[in-house]
Design an enzyme around this catalytic site. Structure first.
Site, PDB file in Angstrom:
ATOM      1  CD  GLU A  20      -3.011  -0.777  -0.076  1.00 14.63           C
ATOM      2  OE1 GLU A  20      -2.999   0.333  -0.650  1.00 14.63           O
ATOM      3  OE2 GLU A  20      -3.735  -1.710  -0.454  1.00 14.63           O
ATOM      4  CE1 TYR A  78      -6.906   3.096  -0.769  1.00 20.25           C
ATOM      5  CE2 TYR A  78      -4.548   3.181  -0.312  1.00 20.25           C
ATOM      6  CZ  TYR A  78      -5.630   2.554  -0.879  1.00 20.25           C
ATOM      7  OH  TYR A  78      -5.470   1.365  -1.528  1.00 20.25           O
ATOM      8  CG  ASP A 128      -7.977   3.862  -4.807  1.00 18.83           C
ATOM      9  OD1 ASP A 128      -9.228   3.809  -4.878  1.00 18.83           O
ATOM     10  OD2 ASP A 128      -7.237   3.168  -5.518  1.00 18.83           O
ATOM     11  CB  CYS A 186     -14.660   2.182 -13.833  1.00 17.92           C
ATOM     12  SG  CYS A 186     -15.638   3.686 -13.621  1.00 17.92           S
TER      13      CYS A 186
END
Length: 362
Positions: free
Chosen positions: A52, A135, A153, A205
């Site tokens: 991350e 986040y 995010d 997307c």
DNA sequence: CAGGCGTGGGC
DNA sequence: TGCCCAAGCCT
């Protein structure tokens, strides 16, 4: 018996079923990534955290080799906590946003010394560690500890803002988007819900030319129905940075190069560089040359033809490069050192410096 | 809280 | 080519 019109227009995924639709899609199309546990495998919080941090503003492709290198050298957070910050910076060199590397090390030290080498397992506990913001805390809590959190995010911002056609531009709309994204969290499998939306955002997307026909919730998407899905998320225009210029000095002593270490904080903090002038918008080359390192009375400088250009997030940079070759007896000026050119790959060199050195030695 | 903070890839 | 973007955080 003819099909009734009502059947044709009925949405295939009512809003209430979105989390289930998204998870069903994820079970068929999830990406296999080095830091992801396979279904049924136990999750290692260290790997989730490490990935991350590396993935902040950074592409999956760029992170891959770095994640592998780090995991091989430091298999646990305790191993990383016992490493030196300089070793961590060297391993991070080239990945960018170097405050992440400094915070990564500081976080590992904190986990080792304050938490016995065990990561906190709540969003709040994670949030208190260096380099872990809203986040990342939510992502680790959901993925590694199955907490009911929805990290937001850039991917999830985009998916959510399209799904609900959020008109307010970012960053003002962030709280609204966070609240809407949370509705996509199912009653279980929080980590999979988050990763599903990230995969959906990165593969279907997408920012440009989204593949809406492949989307599991396309007929439930407000923007897709309107046909202007590419215009989301709305964003405030950002202003461009001013060009800065400077002069860099590539000085060799036999097969060695003169370098120094940048200040601990700020741009490229703690990284290695060749001596150079300040970077200024109103740069004058003659003045920049006055900031050359003092080596001997009259060092013959050679100006390399051309410039090295580099674009940072907030400003473009142009550097002219001067070279000099000095005799073996010349000592490094205060705060500088000689390093063998053959071992430059082991230095914490940001890419802009690699460009400068390549230009100067070429 | 708006701005600082890297780099590489896509179009 | 120049611009936008990519799993944000810190101050």
């Amino acid at each position: 018996m003819p099909v009734s019109p009502a059947v044709k227009i009925r949405p295939k995924s009512p809003a209430a079923d979105r989390p289930a639709q998204i998870l069903a899609w994820y079970d068929r199309h999830r990406r296999r990534l080095p830091w992801r546990a396979l279904p049924g495998e136990s999750v290692d919080p260290y790997r989730v955290w490490l990935s991350e941090i590396m993935l902040q503003q950074t592409t999956v492709q760029a992170v891959g080799p770095y994640f592998t290198k780090f995991l091989a050298r430091w298999p646990t957070v305790s191993d990383l906590g016992r490493a030196s910050q300089d070793d961590v910076l060297r391993m991070w060199a080239g990945l960018g946003y170097y405050s992440r590397a400094r915070n990564l090390h500081a976080c590992a030290v904190a986990v080792l010394t304050d938490h016995g080498g065990i990561f906190p397992d709540t969003e709040e506990g994670l949030r208190s560690l260096p380099g872990i913001g809203p986040y990342t805390a939510a992502a680790i809590a959901a993925i590694a500890f199955a907490r009911q959190c929805m990290p937001v995010d850039g991917n999830i911002e985009r998916v959510t803002s399209r799904l609900y056609a959020v008109e307010e531009p970012l960053p003002k709309s962030k709280p609204e988007i966070v609240a809407l994204a949370a509705t996509l969290l199912g009653p279980a499998r929080a980590g999979d819900s988050a990763q599903a939306l990230m995969d959906l955002g990165s593969s279907i997307c997408t920012p440009k030319k989204p593949a809406c026909s492949l989307c599991p919730i396309n007929d439930d998407c407000a923007a897709q129905v309107r046909g202007d899905q590419e215009t989301f998320p709305r964003k405030m225009p950002k202003k461009a940075g001013t060009l800065r210029r400077g002069a860099a000095f590539v000085v060799t002593r036999g097969d060695e190069l003169l370098v120094r270490t940048r200040a601990e904080k700020g741009l490229l903090g703690g990284m290695t560089e060749v001596p150079q002038s300040e970077w200024l918008a109103g740069h004058e080359e003659a003045a920049a040359l006055e900031q050359a390192p003092t080596l001997k009375k009259s060092t013959p400088w050679h100006r390399k033809v051309g410039v090295v250009t580099h674009v940072f997030t907030h400003f473009p940079l142009e550097l002219v490069v001067y070279t000099a070759s000095v005799p073996a007896r010349i000592r490094a000026p205060e705060g500088m050192r000689w390093v063998p050119i053959a071992t430059l790959d082991d230095e914490a060199l940001p890419n802009v410096m690699r460009k400068v050195i390549a230009h100067g030695l070429g």
